[in-house]
Design a protein around this motif. Sequence first.
Motif, PDB file in Angstrom:
ATOM      1  N   PHE A 226       0.831  -1.220   0.000  1.00 62.39           N
ATOM      2  CA  PHE A 226       0.000   0.000   0.000  1.00 62.39           C
ATOM      3  C   PHE A 226       0.852   1.251   0.000  1.00 62.39           C
ATOM      4  CE2 PHE A 226      -2.446  -3.280   2.287  1.00 62.39           C
ATOM      5  CZ  PHE A 226      -3.397  -3.487   1.306  1.00 62.39           C
ATOM      6  N   LYS A 227       2.019   1.149   0.677  1.00 64.53           N
ATOM      7  CA  LYS A 227       2.913   2.308   0.680  1.00 64.53           C
ATOM      8  C   LYS A 227       3.390   2.598  -0.734  1.00 64.53           C
ATOM      9  CE  LYS A 227       4.711   2.468   5.334  1.00 64.53           C
ATOM     10  NZ  LYS A 227       5.471   1.546   6.194  1.00 64.53           N
ATOM     11  N   THR A 228       3.799   1.526  -1.420  1.00 70.91           N
ATOM     12  CA  THR A 228       4.254   1.701  -2.803  1.00 70.91           C
ATOM     13  C   THR A 228       3.139   2.271  -3.673  1.00 70.91           C
ATOM     14  OG1 THR A 228       5.544  -0.299  -2.427  1.00 70.91           O
ATOM     15  CG2 THR A 228       5.467   0.534  -4.679  1.00 70.91           C
ATOM     16  N   MET A 229       1.949   1.729  -3.455  1.00 73.17           N
ATOM     17  CA  MET A 229       0.823   2.193  -4.264  1.00 73.17           C
ATOM     18  C   MET A 229       0.521   3.663  -4.037  1.00 73.17           C
ATOM     19  SD  MET A 229      -0.186  -0.108  -6.254  1.00 73.17           S
ATOM     20  CE  MET A 229      -1.829   0.322  -6.799  1.00 73.17           C
ATOM     21  N   SER A 230       0.561   4.094  -2.770  1.00 77.84           N
ATOM     22  CA  SER A 230       0.200   5.483  -2.490  1.00 77.84           C
ATOM     23  C   SER A 230       1.264   6.428  -3.013  1.00 77.84           C
ATOM     24  CB  SER A 230      -0.016   5.692  -0.988  1.00 77.84           C
ATOM     25  OG  SER A 230       1.196   5.546  -0.306  1.00 77.84           O
ATOM     26  N   GLU A 231       2.510   5.919  -3.117  1.00 79.49           N
ATOM     27  CA  GLU A 231       3.540   6.750  -3.728  1.00 79.49           C
ATOM     28  C   GLU A 231       3.331   6.847  -5.233  1.00 79.49           C
ATOM     29  OE1 GLU A 231       7.112   4.847  -2.389  1.00 79.49           O
ATOM     30  OE2 GLU A 231       6.624   5.391  -0.317  1.00 79.49           O
ATOM     31  N   LYS A 232       2.805   5.753  -5.799  1.00 76.04           N
ATOM     32  CA  LYS A 232       2.611   5.707  -7.246  1.00 76.04           C
ATOM     33  C   LYS A 232       1.549   6.710  -7.716  1.00 76.04           C
ATOM     34  CE  LYS A 232       3.330   1.643  -9.898  1.00 76.04           C
ATOM     35  NZ  LYS A 232       4.759   1.581 -10.053  1.00 76.04           N
ATOM     36  N   HIS A 233       0.471   6.765  -6.972  1.00 77.31           N
ATOM     37  CA  HIS A 233      -0.580   7.708  -7.393  1.00 77.31           C
ATOM     38  C   HIS A 233      -1.277   8.301  -6.177  1.00 77.31           C
ATOM     39  CE1 HIS A 233      -3.565   4.591  -6.482  1.00 77.31           C
ATOM     40  NE2 HIS A 233      -2.719   3.779  -7.042  1.00 77.31           N
ATOM     41  N   ASN A 234      -1.461   9.584  -6.251  1.00 75.95           N
ATOM     42  CA  ASN A 234      -2.225  10.226  -5.192  1.00 75.95           C
ATOM     43  C   ASN A 234      -3.658  10.354  -5.648  1.00 75.95           C
ATOM     44  OD1 ASN A 234      -0.487  10.732  -2.976  1.00 75.95           O
ATOM     45  ND2 ASN A 234       0.634  12.160  -4.301  1.00 75.95           N
ATOM     46  N   LEU A 235      -4.547   9.630  -5.001  1.00 78.03           N
ATOM     47  CA  LEU A 235      -5.945   9.644  -5.408  1.00 78.03           C
ATOM     48  C   LEU A 235      -6.607  10.965  -5.033  1.00 78.03           C
ATOM     49  CD1 LEU A 235      -7.222   6.120  -4.400  1.00 78.03           C
ATOM     50  CD2 LEU A 235      -6.994   7.017  -6.688  1.00 78.03           C
ATOM     51  N   GLY A 236      -7.416  11.475  -5.944  1.00 75.88           N
ATOM     52  CA  GLY A 236      -8.199  12.664  -5.627  1.00 75.88           C
ATOM     53  C   GLY A 236      -9.376  12.271  -4.753  1.00 75.88           C
ATOM     54  N   LYS A 237     -10.094  13.259  -4.313  1.00 71.43           N
ATOM     55  CA  LYS A 237     -11.204  13.003  -3.401  1.00 71.43           C
ATOM     56  C   LYS A 237     -12.302  12.159  -4.045  1.00 71.43           C
ATOM     57  CE  LYS A 237     -12.062  16.108   0.425  1.00 71.43           C
ATOM     58  NZ  LYS A 237     -12.326  17.472   0.761  1.00 71.43           N
ATOM     59  N   VAL A 238     -12.636  12.498  -5.293  1.00 70.60           N
ATOM     60  CA  VAL A 238     -13.718  11.806  -5.985  1.00 70.60           C
ATOM     61  C   VAL A 238     -13.348  10.342  -6.213  1.00 70.60           C
ATOM     62  CG1 VAL A 238     -15.162  11.797  -8.039  1.00 70.60           C
ATOM     63  CG2 VAL A 238     -14.313  13.960  -7.131  1.00 70.60           C
ATOM     64  N   GLU A 239     -12.130  10.152  -6.710  1.00 71.12           N
ATOM     65  CA  GLU A 239     -11.687   8.794  -6.974  1.00 71.12           C
ATOM     66  C   GLU A 239     -11.662   7.976  -5.696  1.00 71.12           C
ATOM     67  OE1 GLU A 239      -8.264  10.347  -9.080  1.00 71.12           O
ATOM     68  OE2 GLU A 239      -8.351   8.525 -10.300  1.00 71.12           O
ATOM     69  N   LYS A 240     -11.284   8.634  -4.620  1.00 73.12           N
ATOM     70  CA  LYS A 240     -11.173   7.958  -3.346  1.00 73.12           C
ATOM     71  C   LYS A 240     -12.517   7.376  -2.952  1.00 73.12           C
ATOM     72  CE  LYS A 240      -9.702   9.060   1.318  1.00 73.12           C
ATOM     73  NZ  LYS A 240      -9.153  10.103   2.163  1.00 73.12           N
ATOM     74  N   PHE A 241     -13.585   8.140  -3.217  1.00 70.19           N
ATOM     75  CA  PHE A 241     -14.914   7.685  -2.843  1.00 70.19           C
ATOM     76  C   PHE A 241     -15.330   6.472  -3.652  1.00 70.19           C
ATOM     77  CE2 PHE A 241     -19.526   7.706  -3.213  1.00 70.19           C
ATOM     78  CZ  PHE A 241     -19.850   7.629  -1.877  1.00 70.19           C
ATOM     79  N   PHE A 242     -14.954   6.466  -4.924  1.00 72.47           N
ATOM     80  CA  PHE A 242     -15.466   5.414  -5.804  1.00 72.47           C
ATOM     81  C   PHE A 242     -14.540   4.199  -5.903  1.00 72.47           C
ATOM     82  CE2 PHE A 242     -17.755   9.128  -7.636  1.00 72.47           C
ATOM     83  CZ  PHE A 242     -19.002   8.695  -7.250  1.00 72.47           C
TER      84      PHE A 242
END
Lengths: 104, 149, 278
Positions: free
Chosen positions: C223-239
């Motif tokens: 998950f750490k690697t993933m969160s470094e790869k892309h920062n999700l916006g608020k909308v994307e985070k919800f969906f």
Amino acid sequence: MFMTNTEIVPGRTITQYHGMVSGSTVRAKHLGRDMMAGIKNIFGGELKGYTELLTESRKEAIERMIQQARQMGANAIINVRFSTSSVAAGAAELYVYGTAVTLN
Amino acid sequence: MDTLIMVVILTAVGFVSGKIAEKMHYTSIREREQKTLKLPVTTTRRPLGVGPGNVRMELVSGSVVISVDYFKMMLAGLQNIFGGHVTAYESLIDRARREAILRMKEQKPFALQIFNVRIETTSISKGTGSGAVGSVEVLAYGTALLKAG
Amino acid sequence: MKRVQYVPRLPDENVNVTDSSPLKDFVILLTGLLGIITAVYVLLGLAVDWAVERMDAEMENRVFGDFQFDIPLEGRENKRSAILQRMVNDLNRNCTRLPAQFKVYAVDDEMINAVALPGGTIIVFGGLLDIMESENALAMVLGHELGHFHNRDHLKGVGRTLVLMVISTLVLGPNNILNNWMEASLTLTQTAYSRGQESKADAFGLQALNCKYGHVSGATQFFKTMSEKHNLGKVEKFFASHPADQDRIANIKALAQQQGFGEGELTPLPEGLRKKSK
């Protein structure tokens, strides 16, 4: 309102004519009825729901035509014709038209 | 997610453009109906109120194809499920029929009368079932009575 | 004979169109339809869940054993699959002890994902293997997928989708335009539903990890690697179907603390799984 699908009315004369009048309606039955009709289709027989729908729709179309004729100042509609179309599947589209006239 | 956004956009576009188109069309229909009011149209087989005279006859017709917008298509689908008046198609067919009659009248604006008028409605749809794209063709035809010469 | 006279006059109003507000009708009907469908869907979904919980692994294999999936399983017999297979077998025999045989496939694909399918099939995509830094992290992912099997999420997902497809086809016909609306709105409820499942599967994976290595180091690496790869916006985070990476890291850490799982030495990835230098 007097209605006929003939051109002349025996015993009465046309004194005025007002042009064409028409009434139309598009109506549907709810999905449950549609599904019941689908099931009934397997066995055959009268589709009561649809008979009802068409009768109601025709009545309403006529009602609307009469309203139009009244607004034009007529007291009879002659040479009435019925016609249907099928834009929406599962809906009844009734169309009725005739010539609005005034009889003496 | 993409589908939802797509559908919402299409519906919104359909609603706005469809509403504008319908309003403009009705305005034009009413205007022209007023203008051609002097020309009688009847469904009788014989011309009404025209005595023997120097006249000639000619077949006239007018036709139009009108389609619903995306919004109305959605609305029609919903109204089909719940039953009742399918208002989405009522205005479509009404517009098409009045337009066809007007075009027929405009073919011979100086006729004495157009009699024995018949109206045919055909649906031209792409696809099958209730998902079909609704568009309607209306053909109005009759016989125009004109002054000879 | 008196001549018939033409009296021209237009009707005062348009009687052939029902007086109504299309937008209002649309909103009311759509809300009604979605309400009904959601109610039916939830009820049937519960029925599916109920049935699935009573379906044992043997039955599942009988039903879904020959199930064909849309995912290309080419290269299924490769070296990476064999190593993953060994890891899963080992993990299940010693720790998770699920009463089923799992088939694990590594698929050469850039996708960073792993999925659990009915019939005990786990598919790990190449993109995911490429970002793994240790065997522990990989074991966490595999444990997470085993968690889905344990919770029967894979069957629930398929069952619900099947139910949904059957209803919409029955009710609306195969190519109704309203299906678009339905499909789109249902994906929303489905993702919301699977978020809870993901957290549960995380907890299951964490247990397996601790059981195998005696500590939970590397659990959050993915998950750490993933969160470094892309920062999700608020909308994307919800969906997003997976809860945002940061939330999951926090959840896992909290859980590890609560359970008293410790930290320890990371085991390097098996030779055959190390990232090929390009």
